[in-house]
Scaffold this active site. Sequence first.
Site, PDB file in Angstrom:
ATOM      1  N   SER A   1       0.744  -1.264  -0.091  1.00 39.16           N
ATOM      2  CA  SER A   1      -0.106   0.027  -0.021  1.00 39.16           C
ATOM      3  C   SER A   1       1.002   1.261   0.062  1.00 39.16           C
ATOM      4  O   SER A   1       1.621   1.422  -0.896  1.00 39.16           O
ATOM      5  CB  SER A   1      -0.888  -0.108   1.277  1.00 39.16           C
ATOM      6  OG  SER A   1      -2.109   0.870   1.144  1.00 39.16           O
TER       7      SER A   1
ATOM      8  N   ASP B   1      -9.176  -4.994  -4.577  1.00 40.43           N
ATOM      9  CA  ASP B   1      -8.703  -3.993  -4.413  1.00 40.43           C
ATOM     10  C   ASP B   1      -9.894  -3.015  -5.323  1.00 40.43           C
ATOM     11  O   ASP B   1     -10.361  -3.648  -6.162  1.00 40.43           O
ATOM     12  CB  ASP B   1      -7.159  -3.774  -5.086  1.00 40.43           C
ATOM     13  CG  ASP B   1      -6.062  -3.762  -4.102  1.00 40.43           C
ATOM     14  OD1 ASP B   1      -6.329  -3.178  -2.798  1.00 40.43           O
ATOM     15  OD2 ASP B   1      -5.070  -4.496  -4.239  1.00 40.43           O
TER      16      ASP B   1
ATOM     17  N   HIS C   1      -7.221  -6.103  -0.120  1.00 39.20           N
ATOM     18  CA  HIS C   1      -6.200  -4.986   0.019  1.00 39.20           C
ATOM     19  C   HIS C   1      -5.484  -5.531   1.226  1.00 39.20           C
ATOM     20  O   HIS C   1      -4.163  -5.141   1.477  1.00 39.20           O
ATOM     21  CB  HIS C   1      -6.647  -3.537   0.198  1.00 39.20           C
ATOM     22  CG  HIS C   1      -5.573  -2.509   0.279  1.00 39.20           C
ATOM     23  ND1 HIS C   1      -5.002  -2.024  -0.886  1.00 39.20           N
ATOM     24  CD2 HIS C   1      -5.083  -1.880   1.102  1.00 39.20           C
ATOM     25  CE1 HIS C   1      -4.173  -1.368  -0.444  1.00 39.20           C
ATOM     26  NE2 HIS C   1      -4.092  -1.182   0.950  1.00 39.20           N
TER      27      HIS C   1
END
Length: 293
Positions: free
Chosen positions: A153, A236, A268
Amino acid sequence: MGGWRDMPAETLEQQYSPSRWSLRLGSDAVIQAHLAATAAGTQRARAGAQTSLHVPYGDGDREKLDIYFPADPSGSFPVLVYIHGGYWQCLSKDESGFAAPPLVSQGVAVVAVGYDIAPKGHMDAMVLQVRRSLAFLVERYSSIRGIYLCGHSAGAHLAAMVLSTDWTEYGVMPDIKGAVLVSGVYDLEPILHTYVNDALNMSWEVAQRNSPMLCITPPAPAAAACEVLIAVAQHDSPEFRRQSQEYGQALRAAGWSVSLLDLASVDHFDIIEKLSEETYVLTQVILNMISRA
């Protein structure tokens, strides 16, 4: 033209709210589960490996590394450097050792990098801290045989910024053999228009100079053999998936060796949490990347 610039503000917020795309759990629950899983996994890793914790690479409170050594640390060994996510404003190295067990058991050291998160940390400073942590590792540990970056991320963004580093400024040339960029953000401009920037307080200029998409250079001769793996989760958001695809294409066009891995049935959060499992596909891909070098 379409794209993020044409999205209503509410839609853009949703696209850059990863927790709202998980099918496993609600938005708040998936974040709490992520904090719990990474913290528990790190505690297990610390209990089961030879470690050097809180090693300072600078003078700042968070400028510290946690090092998880392989079972037999004599001789040289490859190192996976893990850069945590948290949208540049939460998490720390103390929840970042969960991926160590399957790697140290195969002779790979794992280093979890701490850096100043917002609001104390500024984007320029975070990028410099991660770069300095690499320079420190190379100078301090002569036994390192190849560095593999891994970021999740916001950490994938920071790892990508490492790839654009002019190392002559640091007086070292880290042997970065691979980079695993997981569910990252590579163009920061859309972030300026979301809640994420409330704590970051980035200007347009800061976002531009710290966007990996805008910092791509052909790989230096020393990085010619560096493999870049860009991983993205099925769950995602479309914007996260677009950013990964476009960054991968841009790197490839500049001469980098790039592969894109689209992982089914993960979101995610568990896309990275599962690195604690030896049988997880991404764990195996990382081990294969290291064994090929």
